[in-house]
Design a protein around this motif. Structure first.
Motif, PDB file in Angstrom:
ATOM      1  N   GLN A 123       0.832  -1.202   0.000  1.00 59.20           N
ATOM      2  CA  GLN A 123       0.000   0.000   0.000  1.00 59.20           C
ATOM      3  C   GLN A 123       0.870   1.257   0.000  1.00 59.20           C
ATOM      4  N   ARG A 124       1.927   1.224   0.785  1.00 62.76           N
ATOM      5  CA  ARG A 124       2.806   2.404   0.866  1.00 62.76           C
ATOM      6  C   ARG A 124       3.506   2.659  -0.459  1.00 62.76           C
ATOM      7  N   ASN A 127       1.114   4.525  -2.509  1.00 59.78           N
ATOM      8  CA  ASN A 127       0.997   5.908  -2.020  1.00 59.78           C
ATOM      9  C   ASN A 127       2.221   6.742  -2.387  1.00 59.78           C
ATOM     10  N   SER A 128       3.406   6.132  -2.345  1.00 62.26           N
ATOM     11  CA  SER A 128       4.627   6.900  -2.581  1.00 62.26           C
ATOM     12  C   SER A 128       4.666   7.415  -4.010  1.00 62.26           C
ATOM     13  N   GLN A 129       3.968   6.714  -4.919  1.00 59.29           N
ATOM     14  CA  GLN A 129       3.978   7.164  -6.315  1.00 59.29           C
ATOM     15  C   GLN A 129       3.076   8.382  -6.519  1.00 59.29           C
ATOM     16  N   SER A 130       2.162   8.622  -5.549  1.00 55.41           N
ATOM     17  CA  SER A 130       1.273   9.779  -5.716  1.00 55.41           C
ATOM     18  C   SER A 130       1.555  10.845  -4.650  1.00 55.41           C
ATOM     19  N   GLU A 131       2.789  10.859  -4.136  1.00 54.34           N
ATOM     20  CA  GLU A 131       3.115  11.798  -3.059  1.00 54.34           C
ATOM     21  C   GLU A 131       3.125  13.253  -3.560  1.00 54.34           C
ATOM     22  N   LYS A 142       3.155  13.520   9.981  1.00 57.12           N
ATOM     23  CA  LYS A 142       4.007  12.517   9.324  1.00 57.12           C
ATOM     24  C   LYS A 142       5.210  12.195  10.220  1.00 57.12           C
ATOM     25  N   ILE A 150       7.118   7.592   3.749  1.00 55.18           N
ATOM     26  CA  ILE A 150       6.735   6.821   2.571  1.00 55.18           C
ATOM     27  C   ILE A 150       7.893   6.760   1.582  1.00 55.18           C
TER      28      ILE A 150
END
Ligand code: SF4
Length: 369
Positions: A123-124, A127-131, A142, A150
């Motif tokens: 999941q992370r 998410n990291s690709q859409s940071e 955070k 992330i």
């Protein structure tokens, strides 16, 4: 501790003492083995013509090698047990003695935890690709998130690490975990570490971007706490002594992060700081301490350099400063700060307090490279 299942590898030491005809040898053992030290001294004296002197001060790592003070006593060789060589020169000939434990628990109890952690890592990675850029408030959230860093994360491999007495089993466990369906990496760290999969309380340099979660083979939470603080990645633990499996609780890590956050805030109005420099060979970070002094001066604050072999509240609390910055063993600030009357923070935390480093980066563990 089940001593019958430990192997204290004294043979090489005995051979070395005989071949060099050493007369006076210092034995240095970790705290957990001090009760057995007299038996070991008997065994070495029985096999050689050397006299053994126990270095009886507390010893928590190879950072704390017996150094030149024992040379003045006539000691010719130091036998250091239970830790591995690191990138330091104590100025004394030193023989490192391995201690291994033969317990190899089944992996079944830890597999469900690893499956959950793999799902978190997957999941992370998404998410990291859409940071995106975040607000200060989100950045502070955070900072307080146990697994909040992330980026960078480029994979979801299982990192397999352990404490030193279990590392002889690490590649065997790698095969078992691969047979259970995990892609496993045994990380290789920097010069402070000797063995693949090794971690220290102050060094997790084997961490890689493609590792998404960890399994720690060992007992106690000293190394796991440091590894999660350092990496922001979920971690499972398999204890070779009990066979028990558990995860490093995110709540526990978040409690520590909240405490660090509070200490950073408490330094906001501090004007004078004691900067602690460790005198032990593998803890001395003089350049870092001088950099902290310079940064404090830049911000109109005063830093006093204090050099100590051992750090404790009774040795520093009375100085008329507002707070302390610790450049000795990083775990003194992380694990023991509640024992001190004034805020005791790490160099990174000082830089956050002064605005030199940003919350957005997430918590940065104070690693000794
Ligand atoms: S500096 Fe601290 S954490 Fe690192 S090896 Fe020494 S005692 Fe352990």
């Amino acid at each position: 501790m089940d001593l019958d299942r430990h192997d204290f590898e004294l043979d090489e030491l005995i051979e070395r003492i005989k071949s060099h005809d050493n007369r006076l040898v210092a034995l240095q053992v970790p705290e957990g083995l001090k009760m057995q030290a007299l038996d070991m001294m008997d065994a070495i004296e029985h096999e050689t013509s050397a006299k053994i002197v126990l270095a009886a001060d507390p010893c928590y790592g190879a950072c704390d090698l017996v150094h030149d003070k024992m040379q003045r006593m006539g000691v010719e060789l130091v036998a250091h047990m239970g830790h591995s060589q690191m990138n330091i020169d104590s100025g004394m000939p030193t023989q490192f003695i391995n201690v291994t434990y033969d317990g190899d628990p089944a992996i079944d109890p830890v597999l469900p935890i690893l499956a959950q952690h793999q799902a978190i890592a997957e999941q992370r990675l998404v998410n990291s690709q859409s940071e995106q850029e975040i607000s200060t408030e989100d950045a502070q959230d955070k900072f307080l998130d146990a697994v909040g860093r992330i980026s960078p994360l480029k994979g979801t491999k299982l990192g397999l690490v352990g404490s030193i007495q279990h590392l002889h089993l690490i590649f065997d466990y790698k095969e078992r975990l691969e047979a259970a369906g995990f892609e496993v990496e045994v990380p290789v760290g920097g010069a402070r570490l000797t063995f693949p999969g090794q971690v220290l309380g102050c060094n997790y340099s084997g961490d890689q971007d493609d590792i998404g979660h960890y399994l720690f083979l060992g007992s106690g939470d000293f190394h796991p706490i440091g590894l999660v603080l350092h990496t922001g990645k979920p971690l499972a633990m398999l204890d070779p002594y009990s066979g028990d499996a558990e995860e490093m609780s995110f709540e526990r890590i978040e409690r520590i992060l909240r405490q660090r956050f509070g200490l950073i805030m408490a330094c906001d109005n501090a004007k004078t700081f004691g900067i602690l420099i460790g005198e032990k060979p593998g803890q001395m970070r003089r350049t870092l301490a001088l950099r902290m002094k310079k940064i404090l001066e830049k911000h109109g604050k005063k830093g006093y350099l204090l050099a100590l072999e051992h750090v404790g509240p009774e040795l520093i609390d009375f100085y008329p400063v507002d707070a302390f910055v610790n450049t000795a063993c990083p775990r003194i600030a992380i694990d023991d700060s509640v024992r001190y009357a004034k805020p005791l923070i790490t160099p990174f935390e000082l830089e956050v307090a002064l605005g030199e480093k940003q919350w957005e980066t997430g918590y940065q563990f104070d690693e000794i490279p």
